[in-house]
Scaffold this active site. Structure first.
Site, PDB file in Angstrom:
ATOM      1  N   LEU A 182      32.553  -6.501  47.236  1.00  0.00           N
ATOM      2  CA  LEU A 182      33.537  -7.143  46.363  1.00  0.00           C
ATOM      3  C   LEU A 182      32.850  -8.224  45.534  1.00  0.00           C
ATOM      4  CD1 LEU A 182      36.770  -7.471  48.524  1.00  0.00           C
ATOM      5  CD2 LEU A 182      35.911  -5.539  47.194  1.00  0.00           C
ATOM      6  N   SER A 183      33.197  -8.275  44.257  1.00  0.00           N
ATOM      7  CA  SER A 183      32.592  -9.245  43.345  1.00  0.00           C
ATOM      8  C   SER A 183      33.528  -9.428  42.159  1.00  0.00           C
ATOM      9  CB  SER A 183      31.244  -8.708  42.841  1.00  0.00           C
ATOM     10  OG  SER A 183      30.858  -9.391  41.668  1.00  0.00           O
ATOM     11  N   SER A 184      33.560 -10.636  41.634  1.00  0.00           N
ATOM     12  CA  SER A 184      34.394 -10.877  40.448  1.00  0.00           C
ATOM     13  C   SER A 184      33.930 -10.007  39.293  1.00  0.00           C
ATOM     14  CB  SER A 184      34.314 -12.343  40.047  1.00  0.00           C
ATOM     15  OG  SER A 184      34.719 -13.131  41.137  1.00  0.00           O
ATOM     16  N   MET A 231      33.834 -19.732  42.001  1.00  0.00           N
ATOM     17  CA  MET A 231      34.032 -19.837  40.555  1.00  0.00           C
ATOM     18  C   MET A 231      35.359 -19.164  40.182  1.00  0.00           C
ATOM     19  SD  MET A 231      30.276 -19.732  38.852  1.00  0.00           S
ATOM     20  CE  MET A 231      30.008 -17.974  38.914  1.00  0.00           C
ATOM     21  N   GLY A 232      36.245 -19.006  41.157  1.00  0.00           N
ATOM     22  CA  GLY A 232      37.560 -18.435  40.883  1.00  0.00           C
ATOM     23  C   GLY A 232      37.523 -16.922  40.820  1.00  0.00           C
ATOM     24  N   ASN A 233      38.589 -16.345  40.235  1.00  0.00           N
ATOM     25  CA  ASN A 233      38.795 -14.893  40.232  1.00  0.00           C
ATOM     26  C   ASN A 233      38.650 -14.373  41.672  1.00  0.00           C
ATOM     27  OD1 ASN A 233      37.503 -11.829  39.184  1.00  0.00           O
ATOM     28  ND2 ASN A 233      39.485 -12.588  38.586  1.00  0.00           N
ATOM     29  N   LEU A 234      39.447 -14.960  42.528  1.00  0.00           N
ATOM     30  CA  LEU A 234      39.279 -14.757  43.972  1.00  0.00           C
ATOM     31  C   LEU A 234      39.586 -13.327  44.387  1.00  0.00           C
ATOM     32  CD1 LEU A 234      40.941 -18.042  45.250  1.00  0.00           C
ATOM     33  CD2 LEU A 234      38.546 -17.621  44.638  1.00  0.00           C
ATOM     34  N   LYS A 278      26.664 -11.669  50.235  1.00  0.00           N
ATOM     35  CA  LYS A 278      26.389 -10.806  49.080  1.00  0.00           C
ATOM     36  C   LYS A 278      25.382 -11.506  48.160  1.00  0.00           C
ATOM     37  CE  LYS A 278      28.751 -10.100  45.267  1.00  0.00           C
ATOM     38  NZ  LYS A 278      27.799 -10.041  44.154  1.00  0.00           N
ATOM     39  N   HIS A 324      36.436 -13.913  49.240  1.00  0.00           N
ATOM     40  CA  HIS A 324      36.670 -15.369  49.270  1.00  0.00           C
ATOM     41  C   HIS A 324      37.733 -15.718  50.321  1.00  0.00           C
ATOM     42  CE1 HIS A 324      35.483 -14.849  44.867  1.00  0.00           C
ATOM     43  NE2 HIS A 324      34.581 -15.707  45.322  1.00  0.00           N
TER      44      HIS A 324
HETATM   45  O1  PAF Z   1      28.718 -18.076  44.502  1.00  0.00           O
HETATM   46  C1  PAF Z   1      29.359 -18.680  43.616  1.00  0.00           C
HETATM   47  O2  PAF Z   1      30.504 -18.372  43.306  1.00  0.00           O
HETATM   48  C2  PAF Z   1      28.691 -19.832  42.892  1.00  0.00           C
HETATM   49  O3  PAF Z   1      27.326 -19.602  42.718  1.00  0.00           O
HETATM   50  C3  PAF Z   1      28.934 -21.194  43.563  1.00  0.00           C
HETATM   51  C4  PAF Z   1      28.308 -21.254  44.947  1.00  0.00           C
HETATM   52  C5  PAF Z   1      30.424 -21.464  43.667  1.00  0.00           C
HETATM   53  C6  PAF Z   1      28.309 -22.312  42.726  1.00  0.00           C
HETATM   54  O4  PAF Z   1      28.846 -22.358  41.440  1.00  0.00           O
END
Ligand code: PAF
Length: 276
Positions: A180-182, A26-29, A145, A33
């Site tokens: 790590l998490s957005s 979902m971005g904000n890498l 995670k 990621h």
């Molecule tokens: O883990 C995530 O970032 C989301 O749940 C995913 C797998 C991209 C689905 O929107």
């Protein structure tokens, strides 16, 4: 690196590829990621990373609107990491008509995080099935995670015979242990210094299990109390078996401790596998 917005263009482009590795995001890498893209790079001719903030998996009072959107920075990170294609559909491309065909996972969607976030795993499974159909990857990578998400999606792949190999990668942590998490970006400075206590609590549960403590409910209660006394509001600390996230039965040895707790307005999740 190419940035592709439409399914039609993505399909045309991927026709020439021998093998596709896919990292849905979902971005904000962050480094977690990027580690996923690194793990698949050697195995495939083309690495695709998708960026789509999926409204369907957010509850009405959750953080869909404030979820960090950092598209340009994300593209820079992907370019540096050697990603071949960033796939960034907008909502009209992903959901051209209201999505009323939904993937309804079984009971696992209603426990743990699913109990606190009704409909969340239905939204995740639905968008991931759509993304798999769009990208048609040979290999897809998810971080552990989101342990329950990994279980829901692996079961979906198995039960629908989807031709994709799932790789579930270890959680990437900051030096102080915070996964790590957005959503870490929501934390104030004081909360950020407290945040590693969640992983510390998981480690204490692991030590108790390895030391032979067998009253799981007592360990869970104690850990909830410890976190609460530090100002956390835990949703759950739960010891489950790895295979299906149900309560361990006598003799189960592969366990996982799952935690979700709020610090201020931020909800953090984490987990730790324990093999007895
Ligand atoms: O883990 C995530 O970032 C989301 O749940 C995913 C797998 C991209 C689905 O929107």
């Amino acid at each position: 690196m190419e940035i592709i917005y439409s399914v039609a263009e993505l399909r045309m482009r991927l026709k020439q590829e021998q093998s596709v590795g896919f990292v849905p995001t979902m971005g904000n890498l962050h480094a977690g990621h990027i580690e996923l893209t690194r793990q698949v790079r050697e195995r495939v001719s083309c690495v695709v990373l998708s960026i789509f903030v999926n409204r369907l998996q957010f509850g009405p009072n959750e953080d869909f609107d404030k979820y960090p959107r950092t598209f340009l920075d994300d593209c820079d990170r992907c370019r540096e990491a050697g990603v071949d294609i960033v796939f960034a559909p907008d909502e009209k491309e992903m959901y051209p008509v209201p999505q009323d065909y939904l993937v309804e996972p079984p009971e696992i969607q209603h426990i743990l995080d699913g109990a606190v976030r009704p409909g969340h795993f239905r939204g995740v499974a639905t968008v991931v099935l759509k993304l798999f159909n769009m990208v048609q990857p040979h290999v897809a990578l998810f971080g552990k995670k989101d342990y329950q998400q990994c279980r829901v999606l692996s079961n979906m792949v198995r039960q629908f015979n989807l031709p994709v190999e799932m790789i579930l990668a270890e959680t990437v942590r900051a030096a102080d242990g915070l996964a790590l998490s957005s959503r870490n970006g929501y934390l104030t400075a004081a909360e950020r210094s407290e945040a590693p206590q969640l992983f510390a609590a998981l480690n204490r549960v692991k030590s108790a299990l390895l030391a032979g403590e067998s009253d799981l409910a007592a360990i869970e209660r104690r850990t909830v109390n410890e976190l609460s006394s530090r100002g956390w509001r835990p949703d759950y600390i739960s010891i489950r078996r790895q295979s299906d996230l149900l309560a361990p039965q006598h003799g189960d040895r592969d366990l996982v401790v799952l935690a979700a707790a709020r610090l201020g307005t931020t909800r953090l999740i984490d987990n730790l596998e324990v093999s007895l």
